[in-house]
Design a protein around this motif. Structure first.
Motif, PDB file in Angstrom:
ATOM      1  N   PRO A  54       0.817  -1.231   0.000  1.00  0.00           N
ATOM      2  CA  PRO A  54       0.000   0.000   0.000  1.00  0.00           C
ATOM      3  C   PRO A  54       0.847   1.275   0.000  1.00  0.00           C
ATOM      4  N   THR A  71      -6.728   5.034  -1.555  1.00  0.00           N
ATOM      5  CA  THR A  71      -6.895   3.820  -0.775  1.00  0.00           C
ATOM      6  C   THR A  71      -7.772   2.787  -1.476  1.00  0.00           C
ATOM      7  N   ILE A  99      -5.961   1.145  -4.399  1.00  0.00           N
ATOM      8  CA  ILE A  99      -4.948   0.215  -3.898  1.00  0.00           C
ATOM      9  C   ILE A  99      -5.599  -1.102  -3.492  1.00  0.00           C
TER      10      ILE A  99
END
Length: 461
Positions: A276, A287, A290
């Protein structure tokens, strides 16, 4: 009558174990995503908000070993009822928290109860599924790997559309698994036995100070940790029934398996910690994106788990461990070469390493189950779980320092990409070397002649 026959509904028990494991692992990974939001809410420095994870891991690691030891004497139904109830109470406390101190207290309470879950979930297949142990361990390990992958996605969704406090409320739902677990677990009687609580305290002090020293980078805590370690060694020799029997580590096969598993999990958790960060910093992804990039890897782990468990039963646990380590060396080498390429290419390459996660866990656990005396299965597997959690803290701290201090332009891997991804290429190459060392030491030590079982059992048994 075999222990497997005492389970009323083996399928129901397995589903319940997987459900509780899924929610437990997701609880840990979801809060990784929420740390920045918690810091913003209470205006905290990174070192202050890090206690949300540090405190949880510290208590969780020690608790996993403690519950493993208690499982040698107390019924699983009693331990799982206590653990899930405490975990749910901590989750609700966190949802209604009014300040950061209450959040930290809630996480500690969660860990006090939640540490029971991996301890008993990895022990249940050994006790209740002896004829399909490898298969069940594979399924449990695949659920663990899958939950690690989707946890950040779920955490980002909940924290993004609701609020980070709702992560606590989501975790509290784990209590719904308790009636099903109690229904499917057999009624057992408590066994008489001595538990060395002083030794447990010394081990807790050693692990806690070690994790604090690693995660916070405080030098003097290493000295304190060393002192606790020395006192624990003295305690193990001074009494007849110490918390961890020292003869466990005299078994070369047990030690070789523990070391190999530890090295494998260090690299796997290190990969999960680093990916990440890499996609955020080097690829400028958010986010949710990912999470989607990592999702195929998590799915591959889930699919591989059952297949790997069947291989453990049919081909043997050492065969599967060698296969897993070979896949890890290959996967990390491929990642070292391809870091810097298109994200979709990396998403596919990650699958090789991700799918090895349940293979390492299932094969290692099955090997240990064969080596341990039945009256020491709990503490023996407790050490296995303890090292898993220590490995997570260790890999995260070391990789974090490496990313802060080291910024090469050209990778060691001559086939790798130059630029801001070079550091990640180097770390993956180091992972491949670590796994190779683990494979070699396992092959050398596991094939050594083992003492007869009668000589290994403690005199008190």
């Amino acid at each position: 009558m075999s222990e497997e026959q005492t389970v009323r509904n083996p399928r129901g028990l397995l589903i319940s174990l997987c459900a509780v494991m899924m929610m437990s692992v997701m609880n840990g990974t979801m809060f990784n995503i929420a740390v920045p939001d918690i810091a913003k809410t209470y205006q905290l420095m990174p070192s202050e908000v890090s206690w949300v994870m540090t405190g949880y891991i510290m208590v969780y690691a020690v608790g996993a070993l403690t519950y493993g030891k208690l499982a040698d004497y107390y019924p699983y139904r009693t331990l799982i009822t206590f653990g899930l109830t405490v975990f749910a109470v901590g989750s609700l406390f966190g949802f209604f928290s009014q300040n950061y101190a209450m959040v930290l207290m809630a996480r500690v309470i969660q860990a006090l109860g939640g540490a029971m879950i991996p301890a008993l979930v990895f022990l249940a297949p050994i006790r209740y599924f002896p004829n399909e142990r490898g298969k069940v361990l594979g399924i449990v390990s695949s659920v663990m790997a899958f939950a690690s992958g989707i946890g950040p996605i779920a955490g980002g969704f909940i924290a993004g559309f609701l609020d980070w406090r709702y992560l606590f409320l989501t975790s509290a739902l784990i209590i719904v698994t308790l009636p099903f677990l109690r229904k499917n677990l057999p009624q057992e009687e408590a066994k008489k036995g001595y538990i060395d609580y002083v030794g447990a305290g010394l081990i807790g002090g050693f692990i806690s100070t070690l994790l604090l020293a690693i995660t916070l980078g405080v030098t003097w805590l290493f000295a304190v940790s060393t002192l606790f370690f020395a006192l624990n060694l003295w305690r193990m020799k001074a009494i007849d029934e110490p918390f961890i029997p020292p003869h466990l580590f005299k078994d070369v096969k047990y030690t070789a398996t523990i070391v190999t598993s530890f090295l494998g999990v260090v690299c796997l958790f290190g990969m999960m910690f680093m990916l990440p960060i890499m996609f955020r910093d080097a690829y400028q992804m958010d986010t949710m994106t990912i999470g989607l990039i990592l999702f195929p890897g998590a799915v591959s782990a889930a699919l591989m788990g059952q297949k790997g468990g069947n291989l453990v039963d049919s081909k043997g646990n050492t065969f599967v461990l060698y296969l897993a380590l070979t896949l890890l060396i290959t996967g990390f080498t491929v990642l070292s070469t391809l870091v810097g390429a298109h994200p979709y290419v990396l998403s596919a390459a990650i699958i090789i390493s991700y799918m090895s996660f349940p293979l390492v866990q299932a094969s290692s656990a099955d090997i240990l189950a064969n080596l341990l005396h039945k009256n020491e299965t709990g503490v023996g597997m407790g050490v296995f779980n303890l090292l898993n959690f220590v490995s997570g803290a260790l890999s995260g701290a070391v990789i974090g320092k490496a990313l802060d201090l080291y910024d090469p332009f050209q990778p060691i891997n001559v086939l790798g990409f130059n630029g801001n991804t070079a550091i990640y290429s180097n770390v993956f190459l180091v992972f491949a070397v670590i796994i190779a060392v683990g494979l070699i030491q396992f092959r050398l030590n596991y094939n050594k002649t083992r003492k007869p079982a009668a000589q290994e059992e403690p005199a008190s048994l």
